[in-house]
Design an enzyme around this catalytic site. Structure first.
Site, PDB file in Angstrom:
ATOM      1  N   CYS A 116      39.344  36.463  40.582  1.00 11.64           N
ATOM      2  CA  CYS A 116      40.247  37.594  40.355  1.00 11.64           C
ATOM      3  C   CYS A 116      39.516  38.616  39.484  1.00 11.64           C
ATOM      4  CB  CYS A 116      41.570  37.142  39.745  1.00 11.64           C
ATOM      5  SG  CYS A 116      41.427  36.398  38.100  1.00 11.64           S
ATOM      6  N   ASN A 162      39.765  36.811  35.279  1.00  9.60           N
ATOM      7  CA  ASN A 162      39.611  35.337  35.144  1.00  9.60           C
ATOM      8  C   ASN A 162      40.420  34.786  33.966  1.00  9.60           C
ATOM      9  OD1 ASN A 162      37.057  32.836  34.527  1.00  9.60           O
ATOM     10  ND2 ASN A 162      38.618  32.786  36.094  1.00  9.60           N
ATOM     11  N   CYS A 198      44.224  35.114  34.411  1.00  7.42           N
ATOM     12  CA  CYS A 198      45.574  34.888  34.959  1.00  7.42           C
ATOM     13  C   CYS A 198      45.521  34.192  36.321  1.00  7.42           C
ATOM     14  CB  CYS A 198      46.339  36.202  35.091  1.00  7.42           C
ATOM     15  SG  CYS A 198      46.650  37.051  33.529  1.00  7.42           S
ATOM     16  N   ARG A 199      45.243  34.933  37.373  1.00  7.40           N
ATOM     17  CA  ARG A 199      45.431  34.413  38.736  1.00  7.40           C
ATOM     18  C   ARG A 199      44.408  33.361  39.144  1.00  7.40           C
ATOM     19  NH1 ARG A 199      45.223  40.194  41.363  1.00  7.40           N
ATOM     20  NH2 ARG A 199      43.759  40.370  39.614  1.00  7.40           N
ATOM     21  N   SER A 200      43.120  33.656  38.954  1.00  7.21           N
ATOM     22  CA  SER A 200      42.129  32.673  39.456  1.00  7.21           C
ATOM     23  C   SER A 200      42.098  31.383  38.633  1.00  7.21           C
ATOM     24  CB  SER A 200      40.733  33.292  39.616  1.00  7.21           C
ATOM     25  OG  SER A 200      40.195  33.730  38.399  1.00  7.21           O
ATOM     26  N   ASP A 221      48.722  41.335  40.558  1.00 12.97           N
ATOM     27  CA  ASP A 221      48.188  41.192  39.205  1.00 12.97           C
ATOM     28  C   ASP A 221      49.353  41.202  38.214  1.00 12.97           C
ATOM     29  OD1 ASP A 221      47.013  41.493  36.776  1.00 12.97           O
ATOM     30  OD2 ASP A 221      45.721  43.168  37.347  1.00 12.97           O
TER      31      ASP A 221
HETATM   32  P1  4NP Z   1      43.613  38.440  36.335  1.00 17.94           P
HETATM   33  O1  4NP Z   1      44.532  39.443  35.496  1.00 17.94           O
HETATM   34  O2  4NP Z   1      42.653  39.300  37.134  1.00 17.94           O
HETATM   35  O3  4NP Z   1      44.587  37.724  37.208  1.00 17.94           O
HETATM   36  O4  4NP Z   1      42.930  37.549  35.336  1.00 17.94           O
HETATM   37  C1  4NP Z   1      44.042  40.482  34.710  1.00 17.94           C
HETATM   38  C2  4NP Z   1      43.572  40.232  33.453  1.00 17.94           C
HETATM   39  C3  4NP Z   1      43.113  41.263  32.664  1.00 17.94           C
HETATM   40  C4  4NP Z   1      43.106  42.555  33.139  1.00 17.94           C
HETATM   41  C5  4NP Z   1      43.565  42.813  34.419  1.00 17.94           C
HETATM   42  C6  4NP Z   1      44.015  41.777  35.207  1.00 17.94           C
HETATM   43  N1  4NP Z   1      42.669  43.613  32.319  1.00 17.94           N
HETATM   44  O5  4NP Z   1      42.754  44.773  32.745  1.00 17.94           O
HETATM   45  O6  4NP Z   1      42.173  43.380  31.209  1.00 17.94           O
END
Ligand code: 4NP
Length: 174
Positions: A15, A18, A20-22, A133
């Site tokens: 993702c 790294n 939340c989702r992945s 997201d």
């Molecule tokens: P992820 O979520 O891609 O599912 O881990 C996010 C975590 C952080 C950010 C965006 C999405 N950020 O903009 O910092």
């Protein structure tokens, strides 16, 4: 391409951050693989396309939601995807189309294109094909992400077992 016991199937979830989702997809998929008695057949990890959260644990909200369903993300440490990952892993499952673009961007010569797929292409209810997201939203978004990831990971495991001629070992007589 059937695998032997000595050659695990290498699966990477990707993702943006790294956190939340992945990490959730990694944790849920690993739990399903463990429950099927197949952990020796898989190598499972996750990574983010971006550098911002490298070294950090999974997002607290994601951890809390996962824990409610018996998925422990407490040991996760965020890392950034590298070119080496593209060569190393057999399958790279991305959470959205931006991830897909970013991963393919790392693949300068297009050698690994066939390894990279939208994770939700295995979702029986795929929606727009992306795991949304949840980072800037409320608690509810994390629950939605969990539901998507759980049902998709189940289908994905079924798909990989069939593709590699593997069967669940738990519950089968010896
Ligand atoms: P992820 O979520 O891609 O599912 O881990 C996010 C975590 C952080 C950010 C965006 C999405 N950020 O903009 O910092």
């Amino acid at each position: 391409m059937p695998q032997t016991n000595h050659q695990p199937i290498r699966v990477l979830f990707v993702c943006l951050g790294n956190i939340c989702r992945s990490p959730l997809a990694e944790g849920v998929f690993r739990k399903l693989v463990d429950e099927a008695g197949l952990s020796a057949h898989f190598e499972i990890d996750s990574a983010g396309t971006g550098p911002w959260h490298v070294g950090e644990p999974a997002d607290r909200r994601m951890q809390r939601t996962a824990r409610r369903y018996g998925v422990d993300l407490s040991k996760h440490v965020a890392r950034q995807l590298s070119e080496k990952d593209l060569a190393y892993y057999d399958y790279i499952f991305v959470m959205d189309r931006e991830n897909l673009e970013d991963v393919l961007h790392l693949d300068h010569e297009g050698r690994f294109r066939d390894k990279v797929q939208l994770f939700r292409s295995f979702d029986p209810e795929p929606g727009n094909g992306e795991v949304p997201d949840p980072y800037y939203g409320g608690e509810r978004g994390f629950e939605t992400v969990y539901q998507i990831v759980e049902r998709t990971a189940r289908r994905l495991l079924q798909h990989l077992l069939a593709a590699h001629g593997l069967k669940e070992t738990v519950g089968l007589s010896r």
